[in-house]
Enzyme design. Structure first.
Site, PDB file in Angstrom:
ATOM      1  N   ASN A  42       0.841  -1.188   0.000  1.00 21.44           N
ATOM      2  CA  ASN A  42       0.000   0.000   0.000  1.00 21.44           C
ATOM      3  C   ASN A  42       0.882   1.245   0.000  1.00 21.44           C
ATOM      4  O   ASN A  42       1.957   1.268   0.586  1.00 21.44           O
ATOM      5  CB  ASN A  42      -1.010  -0.006   1.155  1.00 21.44           C
ATOM      6  N   GLU A  44       0.247   5.298   0.612  1.00 20.11           N
ATOM      7  CA  GLU A  44      -0.709   6.324   1.020  1.00 20.11           C
ATOM      8  C   GLU A  44      -0.304   7.709   0.514  1.00 20.11           C
ATOM      9  O   GLU A  44       0.858   7.956   0.205  1.00 20.11           O
ATOM     10  CB  GLU A  44      -0.814   6.366   2.549  1.00 20.11           C
ATOM     11  N   GLU A  55      -3.038  -4.752  -3.083  1.00 23.78           N
ATOM     12  CA  GLU A  55      -3.571  -5.669  -4.083  1.00 23.78           C
ATOM     13  C   GLU A  55      -3.608  -5.023  -5.460  1.00 23.78           C
ATOM     14  O   GLU A  55      -3.201  -5.636  -6.455  1.00 23.78           O
ATOM     15  CB  GLU A  55      -4.990  -6.123  -3.698  1.00 23.78           C
ATOM     16  N   CYS A  93     -10.162  -4.506  -0.001  1.00 26.21           N
ATOM     17  CA  CYS A  93     -11.280  -3.567   0.041  1.00 26.21           C
ATOM     18  C   CYS A  93     -12.194  -3.814  -1.161  1.00 26.21           C
ATOM     19  O   CYS A  93     -11.861  -4.596  -2.065  1.00 26.21           O
ATOM     20  CB  CYS A  93     -10.774  -2.126   0.049  1.00 26.21           C
TER      21      CYS A  93
END
Length: 137
Positions: A42, A44, A55, A93
């Site tokens: 990830n 950010e 993902e 998510c």
């Protein structure tokens, strides 16, 4: 399929996560049908909208390198500073589930892991029932 090896790759990917705001580090390892493993973490952004999940990073990396068919994905995540085994499992998510549905069948294995020995396996169909896919068009 060697799920523990794929999980180890997800844990390695997690080490590169950039998550200064949530401090929730996630790594993903996507296994292409070619046998190549694509890692993602990830990333950010302070404005949140441009943030990208592990993902999707792995999927976009694979697609950008020409891979279009996939065998499985492993995901490992949890709060910064935790050592393996992780206290949590990190599920994809909704947006990541939809991106996976673009390229993967509903029986595609999604492995959520705390460690190479402690994991659960779901299908994409389990996680995204009644999916909108290219076949819906």
């Amino acid at each position: 399929m060697d799920y523990p090896k794929l999980i180890e790759e997800a844990l390695k990917a997690r080490e590169f996560a950039y998550a200064p705001y949530s401090r929730f580090l996630v790594g993903a390892a996507l296994l292409g049908k070619s046998g190549t493993i694509y890692r993602g973490c990830n990333v950010e952004s302070c404005s949140y909208g441009p943030t990208n999940c592990a993902e999707r990073t792995a999927v976009f990396k694979a697609i950008s390198e020409g891979e279009r068919e996939f065998a499985a994905i492993a995901i490992a995540g949890g709060p910064e500073g935790e050592q393996s085994p992780l206290a949590h499992t990190a599920f994809p998510c909704g947006v990541c589930r939809q991106v996976l549905a673009e390229f993967c069948p509903m029986d595609f294995p999604v492995i959520v892991a705390r460690s190479p020995e402690d994991y659960e396996v779901y299908t994409l169909g389990d996680l995204l029932p009644q999916a909108f896919t290219p076949l819906s068009l």
